[in-house]
Design a protein around this motif. Sequence first.
Motif, PDB file in Angstrom:
ATOM      1  N   UNK A   1     -20.398   6.105  10.321  1.00  0.00           N
ATOM      2  CA  UNK A   1     -18.978   6.385  10.179  1.00  0.00           C
ATOM      3  C   UNK A   1     -18.149   5.228  10.711  1.00  0.00           C
ATOM      4  N   UNK A   2     -17.287   5.521  11.641  1.00  0.00           N
ATOM      5  CA  UNK A   2     -16.460   4.488  12.262  1.00  0.00           C
ATOM      6  C   UNK A   2     -17.307   3.505  13.061  1.00  0.00           C
ATOM      7  N   UNK A   3     -18.509   3.925  13.436  1.00  0.00           N
ATOM      8  CA  UNK A   3     -19.410   3.018  14.135  1.00  0.00           C
ATOM      9  C   UNK A   3     -19.808   1.827  13.282  1.00  0.00           C
ATOM     10  N   UNK A   4     -19.837   2.005  11.958  1.00  0.00           N
ATOM     11  CA  UNK A   4     -20.136   0.883  11.070  1.00  0.00           C
ATOM     12  C   UNK A   4     -19.079  -0.210  11.217  1.00  0.00           C
ATOM     13  N   UNK A   5     -17.817   0.198  11.300  1.00  0.00           N
ATOM     14  CA  UNK A   5     -16.734  -0.773  11.450  1.00  0.00           C
ATOM     15  C   UNK A   5     -16.771  -1.424  12.828  1.00  0.00           C
ATOM     16  N   UNK A   6     -17.094  -0.629  13.845  1.00  0.00           N
ATOM     17  CA  UNK A   6     -17.180  -1.196  15.199  1.00  0.00           C
ATOM     18  C   UNK A   6     -18.293  -2.227  15.263  1.00  0.00           C
ATOM     19  N   UNK A   7     -19.454  -1.911  14.683  1.00  0.00           N
ATOM     20  CA  UNK A   7     -20.573  -2.853  14.687  1.00  0.00           C
ATOM     21  C   UNK A   7     -20.230  -4.105  13.890  1.00  0.00           C
ATOM     22  N   UNK A   8     -19.599  -3.913  12.730  1.00  0.00           N
ATOM     23  CA  UNK A   8     -19.209  -5.057  11.909  1.00  0.00           C
ATOM     24  C   UNK A   8     -18.183  -5.921  12.630  1.00  0.00           C
ATOM     25  N   UNK A   9     -17.217  -5.265  13.288  1.00  0.00           N
ATOM     26  CA  UNK A   9     -16.208  -6.021  14.015  1.00  0.00           C
ATOM     27  C   UNK A   9     -16.779  -6.766  15.200  1.00  0.00           C
ATOM     28  N   UNK A  10     -17.733  -6.157  15.895  1.00  0.00           N
ATOM     29  CA  UNK A  10     -18.369  -6.829  17.021  1.00  0.00           C
ATOM     30  C   UNK A  10     -19.194  -8.038  16.558  1.00  0.00           C
ATOM     31  N   UNK A  11     -19.836  -7.877  15.416  1.00  0.00           N
ATOM     32  CA  UNK A  11     -20.666  -8.972  14.903  1.00  0.00           C
ATOM     33  C   UNK A  11     -19.823 -10.205  14.576  1.00  0.00           C
ATOM     34  N   UNK A  12     -18.657  -9.978  13.964  1.00  0.00           N
ATOM     35  CA  UNK A  12     -17.783 -11.108  13.622  1.00  0.00           C
ATOM     36  C   UNK A  12     -16.641 -11.294  14.598  1.00  0.00           C
ATOM     37  N   UNK A  13     -16.636 -10.544  15.692  1.00  0.00           N
ATOM     38  CA  UNK A  13     -15.573 -10.561  16.704  1.00  0.00           C
ATOM     39  C   UNK A  13     -14.214 -10.400  16.047  1.00  0.00           C
ATOM     40  N   UNK A  14     -14.126  -9.384  15.185  1.00  0.00           N
ATOM     41  CA  UNK A  14     -12.888  -9.030  14.493  1.00  0.00           C
ATOM     42  C   UNK A  14     -12.191  -7.988  15.348  1.00  0.00           C
ATOM     43  N   UNK A  15     -11.251  -8.414  16.151  1.00  0.00           N
ATOM     44  CA  UNK A  15     -10.650  -7.568  17.173  1.00  0.00           C
ATOM     45  C   UNK A  15      -9.952  -6.340  16.596  1.00  0.00           C
ATOM     46  N   UNK A  16      -9.153  -6.540  15.562  1.00  0.00           N
ATOM     47  CA  UNK A  16      -8.399  -5.422  14.987  1.00  0.00           C
ATOM     48  C   UNK A  16      -9.329  -4.346  14.443  1.00  0.00           C
ATOM     49  N   UNK A  17     -10.439  -4.743  13.841  1.00  0.00           N
ATOM     50  CA  UNK A  17     -11.382  -3.778  13.292  1.00  0.00           C
ATOM     51  C   UNK A  17     -12.031  -2.964  14.401  1.00  0.00           C
ATOM     52  N   UNK A  18     -12.430  -3.641  15.473  1.00  0.00           N
ATOM     53  CA  UNK A  18     -13.076  -2.952  16.596  1.00  0.00           C
ATOM     54  C   UNK A  18     -12.107  -1.966  17.248  1.00  0.00           C
ATOM     55  N   UNK A  19     -10.898  -2.416  17.546  1.00  0.00           N
ATOM     56  CA  UNK A  19      -9.938  -1.561  18.249  1.00  0.00           C
ATOM     57  C   UNK A  19      -9.487  -0.387  17.376  1.00  0.00           C
ATOM     58  N   UNK A  20      -9.191  -0.640  16.112  1.00  0.00           N
ATOM     59  CA  UNK A  20      -8.712   0.426  15.234  1.00  0.00           C
ATOM     60  C   UNK A  20      -9.773   1.510  15.059  1.00  0.00           C
ATOM     61  N   UNK A  21     -11.022   1.109  14.810  1.00  0.00           N
ATOM     62  CA  UNK A  21     -12.102   2.079  14.639  1.00  0.00           C
ATOM     63  C   UNK A  21     -12.355   2.853  15.932  1.00  0.00           C
ATOM     64  N   UNK A  22     -12.246   2.183  17.065  1.00  0.00           N
ATOM     65  CA  UNK A  22     -12.447   2.843  18.357  1.00  0.00           C
ATOM     66  C   UNK A  22     -11.354   3.873  18.619  1.00  0.00           C
ATOM     67  N   UNK A  23     -10.104   3.499  18.362  1.00  0.00           N
ATOM     68  CA  UNK A  23      -8.985   4.423  18.562  1.00  0.00           C
ATOM     69  C   UNK A  23      -9.116   5.640  17.653  1.00  0.00           C
ATOM     70  N   UNK A  24      -9.508   5.420  16.397  1.00  0.00           N
ATOM     71  CA  UNK A  24      -9.702   6.539  15.473  1.00  0.00           C
ATOM     72  C   UNK A  24     -10.811   7.471  15.963  1.00  0.00           C
ATOM     73  N   UNK A  25     -11.863   6.899  16.518  1.00  0.00           N
ATOM     74  CA  UNK A  25     -12.970   7.706  17.050  1.00  0.00           C
ATOM     75  C   UNK A  25     -12.491   8.568  18.222  1.00  0.00           C
ATOM     76  N   UNK A  26     -11.701   7.982  19.103  1.00  0.00           N
ATOM     77  CA  UNK A  26     -11.161   8.732  20.247  1.00  0.00           C
ATOM     78  C   UNK A  26     -10.237   9.837  19.757  1.00  0.00           C
TER      79      UNK A  26
END
Length: 257
Positions: free
Chosen positions: A188-213
């Motif tokens: 789910x949103x973990x796919x975006x978090x993993x993808x964002x972490x891999x490319x250090x895409x800050x907006x993707x990591x933060x947005x997916x994390x906030x949606x998860x919360x």
Amino acid sequence: MTTVDAGPSALTVAQAAEQSCLQANDWICGEYVRTRGHELLDATVQHIGITAVSVIIGLLVAFPLALVARRWRAAAGPVLGLTTVLYTVPSLAMFALLTPVFGVSAAVVITGLVMYSLTILVRNILAGLTSVPDEVREAARGMGYGAARLLFEVELPLALPAMVAGLRIATVSTVAMTTIGSVVGYGGLGNLIASGMEGFFKAEVLTATVLCVLLALVADLLLMGLQRLLTPWTRTRTRTRAGTRSRRGAGTTKAVA
């Protein structure tokens, strides 16, 4: 006096400022949400689906296990011990063991999450059932209630607060643990978090994390509302206790006066 028409240029500057957050790789970026809205929606829907199915299946499995543990005291230790052992298995190891059985699919993630939820659900269901006073059971049996009717019409309603409390904890933890499914592509949103972490895409990591919360908070609030809806007598009891304390306080004040 010369009038300068700054409308188009101001708009261009504003658009450039909005778009620059992607180029600057900012943590908060509205342009990312607008341009990747479909991707975020798909990940959110997958996250909700995996979480809901896992919790429902976990509840269906945990309920009979709790009944077995309540019915036969000798089985309580092994049942609780087994669910605890399952909870201690690392998620990566769990998915590695399940992948040969289910293949690379959502079933791997759902099965793992069901196993992790059992330790919370079984314990809370069992705690709720055992908290029902013995005199209530005896009174129901004296009124001709059979085992099934006693369970569903007397014991379960009284056990609901503890059961829903466990369900809330299991749901919130499952929302968080669903992100681990990204290792097999179903997080789910973990796919975006993993993808964002891999490319250090800050907006993707933060947005997916906030949606998860937010998903966890919304799920918890919905279950809290469901508990209040199904157990109206607890609200009445709370108001009665509050009224009693208020009257006692008023009486004490008068006595002092």
